[in-house]
Design a protein around this motif. Structure first.
Motif, short mmCIF file in Angstrom:
data_model
loop_
_atom_site.label_atom_id
_atom_site.label_comp_id
_atom_site.label_asym_id
_atom_site.label_seq_id
_atom_site.Cartn_x
_atom_site.Cartn_y
_atom_site.Cartn_z
N THR A 169 -4.38 13.30 -10.39
CA THR A 169 -4.18 12.01 -11.02
C THR A 169 -5.42 11.16 -10.81
O THR A 169 -6.34 11.53 -10.08
N ILE A 170 -5.42 10.03 -11.49
CA ILE A 170 -6.50 9.05 -11.37
C ILE A 170 -5.87 7.74 -10.93
O ILE A 170 -4.80 7.37 -11.44
N VAL A 171 -6.52 7.04 -10.00
CA VAL A 171 -6.14 5.68 -9.65
C VAL A 171 -7.29 4.80 -10.12
O VAL A 171 -8.43 4.97 -9.68
N ASP A 172 -6.99 3.86 -11.04
CA ASP A 172 -8.07 3.03 -11.60
C ASP A 172 -8.38 1.82 -10.72
O ASP A 172 -7.78 1.64 -9.65
N ASP A 173 -9.31 0.98 -11.16
CA ASP A 173 -9.75 -0.18 -10.36
C ASP A 173 -8.69 -1.29 -10.31
O ASP A 173 -8.87 -2.27 -9.59
N GLN A 174 -7.60 -1.13 -11.05
CA GLN A 174 -6.49 -2.08 -10.98
C GLN A 174 -5.33 -1.52 -10.15
O GLN A 174 -4.22 -2.04 -10.21
N ASP A 175 -5.61 -0.45 -9.40
CA ASP A 175 -4.60 0.24 -8.59
C ASP A 175 -3.41 0.70 -9.43
O ASP A 175 -2.26 0.62 -9.01
N ARG A 176 -3.73 1.22 -10.61
CA ARG A 176 -2.73 1.88 -11.44
C ARG A 176 -2.98 3.38 -11.38
O ARG A 176 -4.13 3.81 -11.30
N VAL A 177 -1.91 4.14 -11.44
CA VAL A 177 -2.00 5.59 -11.35
C VAL A 177 -1.57 6.19 -12.69
O VAL A 177 -0.63 5.71 -13.31
N LEU A 178 -2.26 7.24 -13.11
CA LEU A 178 -1.96 7.90 -14.38
C LEU A 178 -0.86 8.93 -14.16
O LEU A 178 -1.03 9.87 -13.39
N LEU A 179 0.28 8.73 -14.85
CA LEU A 179 1.45 9.58 -14.67
C LEU A 179 2.00 10.06 -16.01
O LEU A 179 1.72 9.46 -17.05
#
Length: 178
Positions: free
Chosen positions: A46-56
């Motif tokens: 997964t990726i955690v972006d700079d807004q602390d969102r995770v790709l699910l």
């Protein structure tokens, strides 16, 4: 107390797994037949972006007839010489349309070690590149960026059901200090 395996024989085999029957000796010297499943390693990413969102991925699992958020995942093509990290990146791209930046190993879990030797290796990145629609769009109903801070409540509501996703998301939540 340690159980001793005396023998193991194939019962059924295909490209995904092998079911075996083991003769196991218990600590009190009794023997029992124990079925087990041998499986290839699984890679997740997964990726955690700079807004602390995770790709699910939001997907349905027909075996349990349940819906839930999961990470991109698939078996490692060991026989083709694929590394676990390469498999994680491949699965991420195929299932989400995102190519992750440099991957970092997060954790490895044994989701059902009383029945199977499966090991799930989870990777993550803090950046990625969107290349288009997922090649394997049939894998999920949708792909979304989900706030990592919402993970504990999502798990409590039963929206994240798979053991590997629960473990990985809680670890990422902790690592990001949320």
């Amino acid at each position: 107390m340690q159980w001793i395996k005396h023998s193991e024989t194939d019962v059924y085999s295909n490209e995904w797994f092998t079911i075996r029957l083991a003769d196991v000796e218990l600590p009190d010297s009794r023997h029992l037949d124990h079925y087990l499943i041998r499986q290839r390693p699984v890679a997740l990413a997964t990726i955690v972006d700079d807004q602390d969102r995770v790709l699910l991925l939001w997907r349905h699992r027909f075996i349990t007839d349940t819906w839930g958020w999961e990470l991109a995942a698939g078996v490692v093509e060991v026989e083709a010489g694929e590394t676990v990290e390469d498999a994680a990146a491949r699965e991420m791209l195929e299932e989400t349309g995102w190519r992750p930046g440099p991957l970092r190993h997060l954790l490895s879990v044994e989701p059902s070690n009383g029945l199977s030797d499966a090991v799930h290796h989870v990777y993550w990145s803090d950046r990625g590149e969107h290349l288009g629609e997922p090649e394997d769009a049939f894998e999920s109903d949708r792909v979304e960026w989900v706030p990592l801070k919402e993970v504990p409540d999502m798990i409590a509501r039963g929206e994240v059901r798979s053991a590997n996703a629960v473990s990985a998301l809680l670890m990422l939540h902790r690592l990001r200090g949320l």
